[in-house]
Scaffold this motif. Structure first.
Motif, PDB file in Angstrom:
ATOM      1  N   LEU A 115       0.829  -1.207   0.000  1.00  0.00           N
ATOM      2  CA  LEU A 115       0.000   0.000   0.000  1.00  0.00           C
ATOM      3  C   LEU A 115       0.867   1.262   0.000  1.00  0.00           C
ATOM      4  CD1 LEU A 115      -2.714  -1.062   2.606  1.00  0.00           C
ATOM      5  CD2 LEU A 115      -2.806  -1.227   0.113  1.00  0.00           C
ATOM      6  N   LEU A 116       1.904   1.259   0.833  1.00  0.00           N
ATOM      7  CA  LEU A 116       2.798   2.415   0.875  1.00  0.00           C
ATOM      8  C   LEU A 116       3.470   2.637  -0.476  1.00  0.00           C
ATOM      9  CD1 LEU A 116       4.552   1.896   4.339  1.00  0.00           C
ATOM     10  CD2 LEU A 116       2.684   3.471   3.797  1.00  0.00           C
ATOM     11  N   ALA A 170       0.844  -3.427 -11.361  1.00  0.00           N
ATOM     12  CA  ALA A 170      -0.179  -3.102 -10.362  1.00  0.00           C
ATOM     13  C   ALA A 170      -1.573  -2.937 -10.959  1.00  0.00           C
ATOM     14  CB  ALA A 170       0.214  -1.818  -9.628  1.00  0.00           C
ATOM     15  N   ARG A 171      -1.670  -2.579 -12.209  1.00  0.00           N
ATOM     16  CA  ARG A 171      -2.963  -2.231 -12.800  1.00  0.00           C
ATOM     17  C   ARG A 171      -4.033  -3.306 -12.654  1.00  0.00           C
ATOM     18  NH1 ARG A 171      -2.245   0.260 -18.693  1.00  0.00           N
ATOM     19  NH2 ARG A 171      -4.460  -0.297 -18.700  1.00  0.00           N
ATOM     20  N   PRO A 172      -3.727  -4.594 -12.850  1.00  0.00           N
ATOM     21  CA  PRO A 172      -4.788  -5.605 -12.708  1.00  0.00           C
ATOM     22  C   PRO A 172      -5.389  -5.671 -11.302  1.00  0.00           C
ATOM     23  CG  PRO A 172      -2.914  -6.504 -13.914  1.00  0.00           C
ATOM     24  CD  PRO A 172      -2.471  -5.197 -13.343  1.00  0.00           C
ATOM     25  N   GLU A 173      -4.699  -5.140 -10.310  1.00  0.00           N
ATOM     26  CA  GLU A 173      -5.181  -5.202  -8.931  1.00  0.00           C
ATOM     27  C   GLU A 173      -5.961  -3.957  -8.522  1.00  0.00           C
ATOM     28  OE1 GLU A 173      -2.044  -6.212  -6.223  1.00  0.00           O
ATOM     29  OE2 GLU A 173      -0.985  -7.401  -7.725  1.00  0.00           O
ATOM     30  N   LEU A 209     -11.507   3.083 -14.676  1.00  0.00           N
ATOM     31  CA  LEU A 209     -11.898   2.562 -13.369  1.00  0.00           C
ATOM     32  C   LEU A 209     -13.053   3.370 -12.774  1.00  0.00           C
ATOM     33  CD1 LEU A 209      -8.391   1.838 -11.793  1.00  0.00           C
ATOM     34  CD2 LEU A 209     -10.097   0.152 -12.466  1.00  0.00           C
ATOM     35  N   TYR A 210     -13.037   4.679 -13.004  1.00  0.00           N
ATOM     36  CA  TYR A 210     -14.113   5.527 -12.495  1.00  0.00           C
ATOM     37  C   TYR A 210     -15.378   5.425 -13.346  1.00  0.00           C
ATOM     38  CZ  TYR A 210     -11.349   7.983  -8.954  1.00  0.00           C
ATOM     39  OH  TYR A 210     -10.616   8.303  -7.838  1.00  0.00           O
ATOM     40  N   GLY A 211     -15.283   4.742 -14.481  1.00  0.00           N
ATOM     41  CA  GLY A 211     -16.450   4.560 -15.325  1.00  0.00           C
ATOM     42  C   GLY A 211     -16.837   5.778 -16.127  1.00  0.00           C
ATOM     43  N   ARG A 212     -15.853   6.587 -16.495  1.00  0.00           N
ATOM     44  CA  ARG A 212     -16.153   7.765 -17.299  1.00  0.00           C
ATOM     45  C   ARG A 212     -15.155   7.837 -18.456  1.00  0.00           C
ATOM     46  NH1 ARG A 212     -14.702  11.071 -12.010  1.00  0.00           N
ATOM     47  NH2 ARG A 212     -12.438  10.970 -12.047  1.00  0.00           N
ATOM     48  N   PRO A 213     -15.549   8.429 -19.557  1.00  0.00           N
ATOM     49  CA  PRO A 213     -14.653   8.488 -20.717  1.00  0.00           C
ATOM     50  C   PRO A 213     -13.453   9.384 -20.447  1.00  0.00           C
ATOM     51  CG  PRO A 213     -16.604   9.818 -21.104  1.00  0.00           C
ATOM     52  CD  PRO A 213     -16.860   9.053 -19.834  1.00  0.00           C
TER      53      PRO A 213
END
Length: 222
Positions: free
Chosen positions: A49-50, A112-115, A164-168
């Protein structure tokens, strides 16, 4: 805590930075969170996390600086990342495990992206930053001024974050033009005005370093 530790780490004395780091580590050691999927409790000072916070923070600073037109070479960008392993150590990370170049940082994000996921907490922060609590009389000013700043900051996020935020994601070229325009405008603020604005701890740090330490584009190559 991240916003609080940056000034001391970057612009304080070594002793102040060490004290700030110790305080951050102490606070982190007392904090826990709950995984919304598994219900598992975990400490916020877990290295994974850090490391994410460190990499996201440093990458954001570097990305926006260069995209806004500041003349930073690839070698200087790598040096910036390598030097920030010191701040990573102060919050409890092993410097050897922290990306020290653009290539290493890119490899970290790819891994890291897949997580990553945008959970309720991320959306709450998103809403807070776009519409921070404000006195009713200041709401119009918030909508006119702050909202534009926040929207530009969010527009500068990488495409996968928008997904990830669901916006274009906005058109990268348009965002870059806005960042360059904003950067050019801010860098035109006269020095006699600009150096009256920073908090006192920054002014004290610059006084210790001397006038030649004040950042400016023409000094980058020195």
């Amino acid at each position: 805590m991240i916003g609080w530790r940056l000034p001391a780490n970057l612009l304080g004395t070594t002793e102040a930075a060490e004290r700030a780091g110790a305080r951050v580590r102490e606070i982190h050691s007392m904090l826990t969170a709950t995984d919304p999927d598994t219900g598992e409790r975990y400490g916020v000072d877990e290295p994974e996390l850090l490391l994410w916070v460190h990499c996201a923070e440093i990458d954001s600073c570097l990305h926006v600086l260069r995209r806004s037109g500041f003349p930073l070479t690839d070698a200087q960008a790598d040096r910036y990342l390598a030097e920030h392993r010191v701040s990573a150590r102060l919050v409890g990370l092993d410097p050897a495990a922290v990306p020290a170049s653009r290539a290493e940082l890119a490899a970290y994000f790819e891994k890291a992206r897949p997580e990553l996921a945008a959970g309720p907490e991320a959306r709450a922060v998103d809403d807070f930053l776009l519409r921070p609590p404000t006195h009713p009389l200041l709401v119009p000013a918030r909508e006119v001024l702050w909202r534009r700043v926040a929207q530009l900051a969010y527009a500068a996020l990488p495409p996968y974050a928008h997904e990830l935020y669901g916006r274009p994601a906005p058109a990268p070229a348009a965002v870059t033009r806005r960042l360059k325009g904003t950067g050019a405008m801010l860098r035109r603020v006269p020095a006699r005005v600009r150096w009256q604005l920073p908090p006192k701890h920054i002014l004290r740090a610059m006084a210790r370093l001397g006038p030649e330490a004040r950042p400016a584009p023409y000094k980058v190559g020195l």
